[in-house]
Write a protein that holds these residues in place. Structure first.
Motif, PDB file in Angstrom:
ATOM      1  N   ILE A  11       0.827  -1.207   0.000  1.00 41.11           N
ATOM      2  CA  ILE A  11       0.000   0.000   0.000  1.00 41.11           C
ATOM      3  C   ILE A  11       0.860   1.255   0.000  1.00 41.11           C
ATOM      4  O   ILE A  11       0.576   2.235  -0.702  1.00 41.11           O
ATOM      5  N   GLU A  12       1.909   1.239   0.800  1.00 40.73           N
ATOM      6  CA  GLU A  12       2.749   2.427   0.950  1.00 40.73           C
ATOM      7  C   GLU A  12       3.762   2.591  -0.192  1.00 40.73           C
ATOM      8  O   GLU A  12       4.362   3.657  -0.340  1.00 40.73           O
ATOM      9  N   SER A  13       3.956   1.557  -0.986  1.00 42.65           N
ATOM     10  CA  SER A  13       4.945   1.638  -2.060  1.00 42.65           C
ATOM     11  C   SER A  13       4.418   2.509  -3.198  1.00 42.65           C
ATOM     12  O   SER A  13       3.233   2.801  -3.295  1.00 42.65           O
ATOM     13  N   HIS A  14       5.311   2.887  -4.080  1.00 43.51           N
ATOM     14  CA  HIS A  14       4.941   3.680  -5.249  1.00 43.51           C
ATOM     15  C   HIS A  14       4.918   2.821  -6.516  1.00 43.51           C
ATOM     16  O   HIS A  14       4.911   3.347  -7.624  1.00 43.51           O
ATOM     17  N   ASP A  15       4.903   1.498  -6.311  1.00 46.07           N
ATOM     18  CA  ASP A  15       4.855   0.603  -7.456  1.00 46.07           C
ATOM     19  C   ASP A  15       3.527   0.750  -8.192  1.00 46.07           C
ATOM     20  O   ASP A  15       2.487   1.024  -7.587  1.00 46.07           O
ATOM     21  N   VAL A  16       3.540   0.547  -9.470  1.00 44.19           N
ATOM     22  CA  VAL A  16       2.328   0.615 -10.280  1.00 44.19           C
ATOM     23  C   VAL A  16       1.439  -0.586  -9.969  1.00 44.19           C
ATOM     24  O   VAL A  16       1.902  -1.728  -9.954  1.00 44.19           O
ATOM     25  N   ASP A  17       0.179  -0.334  -9.705  1.00 40.71           N
ATOM     26  CA  ASP A  17      -0.785  -1.399  -9.448  1.00 40.71           C
ATOM     27  C   ASP A  17      -1.233  -1.959 -10.792  1.00 40.71           C
ATOM     28  O   ASP A  17      -1.841  -1.249 -11.599  1.00 40.71           O
ATOM     29  N   PRO A  18      -0.954  -3.227 -11.076  1.00 43.80           N
ATOM     30  CA  PRO A  18      -1.319  -3.778 -12.391  1.00 43.80           C
ATOM     31  C   PRO A  18      -2.828  -3.811 -12.626  1.00 43.80           C
ATOM     32  O   PRO A  18      -3.273  -3.912 -13.771  1.00 43.80           O
ATOM     33  N   ASP A  19      -3.611  -3.716 -11.549  1.00 44.25           N
ATOM     34  CA  ASP A  19      -5.070  -3.753 -11.671  1.00 44.25           C
ATOM     35  C   ASP A  19      -5.696  -2.375 -11.514  1.00 44.25           C
ATOM     36  O   ASP A  19      -6.914  -2.251 -11.336  1.00 44.25           O
ATOM     37  N   ALA A  20      -4.885  -1.330 -11.585  1.00 45.59           N
ATOM     38  CA  ALA A  20      -5.361   0.020 -11.257  1.00 45.59           C
ATOM     39  C   ALA A  20      -6.505   0.494 -12.138  1.00 45.59           C
ATOM     40  O   ALA A  20      -7.326   1.313 -11.705  1.00 45.59           O
ATOM     41  N   ASP A  21      -6.585   0.004 -13.352  1.00 44.46           N
ATOM     42  CA  ASP A  21      -7.612   0.484 -14.281  1.00 44.46           C
ATOM     43  C   ASP A  21      -8.934  -0.277 -14.155  1.00 44.46           C
ATOM     44  O   ASP A  21      -9.850  -0.059 -14.953  1.00 44.46           O
ATOM     45  N   PHE A  22      -9.008  -1.178 -13.145  1.00 41.05           N
ATOM     46  CA  PHE A  22     -10.207  -1.991 -12.987  1.00 41.05           C
ATOM     47  C   PHE A  22     -10.782  -1.845 -11.578  1.00 41.05           C
ATOM     48  O   PHE A  22     -10.059  -1.678 -10.600  1.00 41.05           O
ATOM     49  N   SER A  23     -12.096  -1.930 -11.506  1.00 40.83           N
ATOM     50  CA  SER A  23     -12.783  -1.852 -10.216  1.00 40.83           C
ATOM     51  C   SER A  23     -12.565  -3.125  -9.424  1.00 40.83           C
ATOM     52  O   SER A  23     -12.057  -4.135  -9.937  1.00 40.83           O
ATOM     53  N   LEU A  24     -12.970  -3.081  -8.173  1.00 41.39           N
ATOM     54  CA  LEU A  24     -13.053  -4.313  -7.395  1.00 41.39           C
ATOM     55  C   LEU A  24     -14.136  -5.205  -8.013  1.00 41.39           C
ATOM     56  O   LEU A  24     -15.127  -4.705  -8.548  1.00 41.39           O
ATOM     57  N   PRO A  25     -13.974  -6.520  -7.954  1.00 40.41           N
ATOM     58  CA  PRO A  25     -14.933  -7.411  -8.602  1.00 40.41           C
ATOM     59  C   PRO A  25     -16.263  -7.491  -7.846  1.00 40.41           C
ATOM     60  O   PRO A  25     -16.309  -7.328  -6.621  1.00 40.41           O
ATOM     61  N   GLY A  26     -17.324  -7.763  -8.597  1.00 38.05           N
ATOM     62  CA  GLY A  26     -18.650  -7.793  -8.000  1.00 38.05           C
ATOM     63  C   GLY A  26     -18.827  -8.857  -6.941  1.00 38.05           C
ATOM     64  O   GLY A  26     -19.569  -8.658  -5.965  1.00 38.05           O
ATOM     65  N   TRP A  27     -18.126  -9.997  -7.059  1.00 33.94           N
ATOM     66  CA  TRP A  27     -18.366 -11.095  -6.123  1.00 33.94           C
ATOM     67  C   TRP A  27     -17.980 -10.749  -4.696  1.00 33.94           C
ATOM     68  O   TRP A  27     -18.565 -11.290  -3.744  1.00 33.94           O
ATOM     69  N   ILE A  28     -17.043  -9.818  -4.503  1.00 31.16           N
ATOM     70  CA  ILE A  28     -16.630  -9.513  -3.127  1.00 31.16           C
ATOM     71  C   ILE A  28     -17.647  -8.617  -2.418  1.00 31.16           C
ATOM     72  O   ILE A  28     -17.482  -8.310  -1.234  1.00 31.16           O
ATOM     73  N   TYR A  29     -18.699  -8.206  -3.125  1.00 28.46           N
ATOM     74  CA  TYR A  29     -19.784  -7.443  -2.518  1.00 28.46           C
ATOM     75  C   TYR A  29     -20.939  -8.344  -2.063  1.00 28.46           C
ATOM     76  O   TYR A  29     -21.949  -7.859  -1.562  1.00 28.46           O
ATOM     77  N   THR A  30     -20.760  -9.665  -2.226  1.00 26.24           N
ATOM     78  CA  THR A  30     -21.815 -10.607  -1.835  1.00 26.24           C
ATOM     79  C   THR A  30     -21.271 -11.844  -1.127  1.00 26.24           C
ATOM     80  O   THR A  30     -22.042 -12.675  -0.675  1.00 26.24           O
ATOM     81  N   ASP A  31     -19.970 -11.964  -1.015  1.00 26.14           N
ATOM     82  CA  ASP A  31     -19.343 -13.213  -0.571  1.00 26.14           C
ATOM     83  C   ASP A  31     -19.103 -13.252   0.937  1.00 26.14           C
ATOM     84  O   ASP A  31     -18.468 -12.363   1.512  1.00 26.14           O
TER      85      ASP A  31
END
Length: 393
Positions: A11-31
């Protein structure tokens, strides 16, 4: 390093997040399994607001917060110190107090009358001789970590490395200080509003800037095109400046026309609607006339509870009363619009057709939040739900 240590480093690093252009997935809102990990890795170690110091101003006054199956009591001791404990007797786990608030000289268990002082010490045990190994000094109430920030009291159940409230809000210290939070008083009791949505849906909507001109006609009329969002580490800053135009409705015009001068605030703050969202589930809505806090607590994968209360400085001017009422009327509509939106989004999250969605580059707050969730629970990088039992492997 532990899993959480690795997560914080990511979290604290400045590395590029490979998933930065995508939202959190829908399944984690119901699981269910995902929520279990969220409670363990996010909520138990995170700070949660309980009340304002003015609500426990006198010795023996207390406020409670029930969440995650725990009950926490915040109480001012006879020595003037504010402390927090789990609301649990050390004898048979009976709750010591009921309800959101009260005042007492001693905490007496209603089950077997064990007696605790307001500083948590166990001082009275009926038939004490029948407990030959009992040591009073080792059986006081279980303490809970507490932080007071600008007059607001926060607690957390576990220490796992998340920053304190003052640290999260440090970039905004000068801006916040001018509002004199410490001197404010509540405008009414805490409102509890259950919602049939995952807790993240509330926070996502709060930080979402792109829906304002689409879904909030009144707010758009009020702040025009001035609305902006900024992501700052563990807190987001959002704001808009009140404008005047002929399309505004009656209450929007009242707010813009009658807000009186607040002497301790600079001119720019008078027309600014300022919002802060604190990790992971709290927000302060700050206006020249009052402030509101909102907190969204998980109940199940698809339900949560909103806690809301407003605070203000004492001010009996007629103009201020009118403006505060106008504020309520405006935000009542905004809240209704948001409730409709998040309930429909929650329904969409249950669709097996939905994996992840794209995030615009301007959606910096959603990007920041998603980065933290993926670091803390890496399975959130998977667009679709893994096989049941995944969290136990």
């Amino acid at each position: 390093m532990t899993k959480l240590d690795h997560a914080f480093a990511e979290i604290e690093s400045h590395d590029v997040d490979p998933d930065a252009d995508f939202s959190l997935p829908g399944w984690i809102y119901t699981d269910e399994e995902f929520l279990t990990l969220e409670i363990e890795r996010i909520f138990r170690p995170s700070w949660q607001i309980v009340c304002h110091v003015s609500e426990v101003a006198e010795p023996g006054q207390y406020q409670t917060l029930d969440y995650l199956g725990e009950s926490v009591i915040v109480i001012r001791g006879e020595d003037g110190e504010v402390r927090a404990f789990t609301n649990v007797c050390r004898h048979r786990a009976m709750r010591l107090v009921e309800g959101p608030s009260g005042c007492t000289k001693k905490l007496v268990c209603p089950y077997h009358a064990w007696v605790y002082e307001t500083d948590g010490r166990l001082t009275g045990v009926p038939m004490k001789g029948e407990y030959p190994t009992l040591k009073l000094e080792e059986n006081g109430l279980a303490p809970v970590a507490l932080e007071i920030w600008h007059g607001f009291i926060f607690v957390r159940l576990e220490d796992a490395g998340f920053p304190g409230v003052a640290e999260m809000m440090a970039p905004f210290e000068a801006e916040v200080a001018q509002y004199r939070f410490e001197d404010m008083r509540s405008m009414g009791p805490v409102r509890h509003r259950p919602r049939d949505v995952n807790w993240k849906n509330v926070g996502d909507n709060y930080s979402d800037n792109l829906h304002i001109p689409v879904a909030h006609d009144g707010l758009s009329r009020l702040v025009g095109k001035t609305y902006r969002i900024e992501a700052h580490g563990w807190a987001d800053r959002l704001y808009g400046d009140v404008v005047k135009n002929e399309k505004q409705n009656f209450w929007e015009k009242v707010y813009g026309a009658y807000l009186p001068r607040v002497e301790h605030l600079p001119e720019a703050a008078h027309g600014r609607w300022l919002y802060y969202k604190l990790w992971p589930n709290m927000a302060f809505d700050i206006y020249a006339d009052q402030i509101d806090f909102m907190q969204w607590l998980p109940i199940s994968p698809t339900t949560c509870l909103l806690r809301e209360v407003a605070y203000c400085l004492p001010d009996n001017r007629r103009e201020m009363k009118a403006v505060r009422y106008a504020n309520w009327r405006i935000n009542r509509n905004v809240n209704a619009e948001d409730t409709w939106l998040i309930s429909r989004v929650q329904q969409g999250m249950a669709s097996k057709s939905y994996g992840t969605g794209p995030i615009a580059t301007s959606e910096v707050c959603l990007r920041s939040f998603a980065r933290k969730i993926r670091a803390l629970i890496p399975e959130a990088r998977q667009p679709f739900a893994p096989t049941a039992g995944w969290s136990r492997k």
